[in-house]
Design an enzyme around this catalytic site. Structure first.
Site, PDB file in Angstrom:
ATOM      1  N   LYS A  69       0.803  -1.226   0.000  1.00 52.12           N
ATOM      2  CA  LYS A  69       0.000   0.000   0.000  1.00 52.12           C
ATOM      3  C   LYS A  69       0.843   1.288   0.000  1.00 52.12           C
ATOM      4  O   LYS A  69       0.426   2.302  -0.547  1.00 52.12           O
ATOM      5  CB  LYS A  69      -0.948   0.013   1.201  1.00 52.12           C
ATOM      6  CG  LYS A  69      -2.135  -0.924   1.052  1.00 52.12           C
ATOM      7  CD  LYS A  69      -3.044  -0.789   2.254  1.00 52.12           C
ATOM      8  CE  LYS A  69      -4.347  -1.521   2.025  1.00 52.12           C
ATOM      9  NZ  LYS A  69      -5.362  -1.175   3.032  1.00 52.12           N
ATOM     10  N   ASP A 106      -9.959   3.666   2.064  1.00 51.35           N
ATOM     11  CA  ASP A 106     -10.187   3.036   3.372  1.00 51.35           C
ATOM     12  C   ASP A 106     -10.914   3.975   4.344  1.00 51.35           C
ATOM     13  O   ASP A 106     -11.788   3.546   5.092  1.00 51.35           O
ATOM     14  CB  ASP A 106      -8.855   2.589   4.007  1.00 51.35           C
ATOM     15  CG  ASP A 106      -8.308   1.334   3.346  1.00 51.35           C
ATOM     16  OD1 ASP A 106      -9.105   0.563   2.778  1.00 51.35           O
ATOM     17  OD2 ASP A 106      -7.081   1.126   3.407  1.00 51.35           O
TER      18      ASP A 106
END
Ligand code: ATR
Length: 280
Positions: A69, A106
């Site tokens: 990520k 997210d």
């Protein structure tokens, strides 16, 4: 070209545990999209090559999971401001000209999930206690700051990591000692666990909820098990609870909509479908 299958997927190392293929394939079927969603195991050495080849290899975009990520940010052409602030991306969109746009959904997933279960909760209502200062905490903190939280109490086992995060983020965050995690619950309106504690196979999360007001909402971003000990204890004493599965489902919407041109719904049938997959 009209019958071309639209291709998206998820990369990580390892990737076999990812639930993303199941939820995206549910939506593909639900909306009769001529598309596919593939899990691909990509290790750190192959990350750059894989991302640079996305457009040429016909990908509309991908999700990125652990451990890429942060590293993946280096290889996109355009980072949106939220992703830049969070310091990680979980979604790449291949633009028409073949360039890559990186984003992080997210925090969006966290907020949508919370508001989906507890529509009356508002960030401005009062203090929020956040446990943890890892990758997930970064997205949660950014979402809380952007939605107007006026007081965030942050606790992490490694306190320096929490202090570094405060220095980096511009927000109303106060760091407390890990041993104070039960004491700082007084007057809180929301408690969020972003640590891996309480997840199946991990150590339990030890916290005493006695000081937590009954009107506070408790959200665990751990979703295996769906009802963690934290949520069970909170529910039993009368707090409203929010499990972590919805964050995973909601964060996926942004990518799906960009790649396949349909804004999908996080429905109870989708939840049931993913829960059934988790049981197998
Ligand atoms: P993620 O990306 O899912 O947030 P991470 O970045 O590895 O994963 O973060 C895991 C979080 O769980 C961290 O806040 C970590 O605390 P430390 O920063 O002190 O390591 C927390 N965590 C994991 N195991 C823990 C434990 N046994 N006790 C307390 N906190 C723990």
């Amino acid at each position: 070209m009209i019958n071309q299958t639209l291709k998206a997927g998820v990369i990580g190392w390892p990737i076999s545990h990812s639930l993303s293929p199941y939820l995206h394939r549910f939506w593909l079927k639900e909306h009769s999209v001529h598309g596919e969603y593939l899990p691909v195991a990509v290790n750190a050495e192959k990350l750059e090559e894989f991302l640079k080849g996305l457009a040429d290899n016909g990908w509309r975009g991908i999700n990125i999971t652990l451990p890429h990520k942060q590293a993946a940010m280096e290889f996109v052409d355009d980072l949106d401001p939220t992703a830049r602030r969070i310091g990680a991306i979980n979604t790449i969109i291949v633009k028409r000209d073949g360039s890559l746009k990186g984003t992080n959904t997210d925090g969006y997933g966290f907020l949508k999930n919370l508001q989906g279960f507890q529509s009356e909760w508002e960030a401005v209502d009062g203090p929020v206690v956040v446990l943890g200062a890892g990758g997930a905490a970064r997205a949660v903190l950014m979402a809380l700051i952007e939605s107007g939280s006026s007081e965030i109490r942050l606790v992490n086992r490694n306190q320096t990591k929490a202090e570094d995060l405060v220095a980096e983020f511009n927000g109303p965050i106060e760091v407390y000692d890990w041993s104070d995690r039960s004491a700082i619950l007084s007057e809180a309106r929301l408690l969020v666990n972003t640590t891996s504690l309480g997840m199946t196979g991990q150590a339990p999360l030890k916290i005493n909820l006695k000081k937590l007001p009954l009107r506070a909402v408790v959200n665990d971003i751990v979703y295996i098990p769906l009802e963690t000990e934290l949520l069970k204890n909170a529910r039993r004493r009368g707090n409203r609870t929010v499990d972590g599965l919805g964050m995973l489902l909601h964060q996926a919407r942004v990518g799906f909509s960009a790649w396949f041109g349909v804004d999908p719904e996080v429905s109870s049938s989708l939840r049931t479908h993913v829960l059934n997959v988790m049981k197998t």
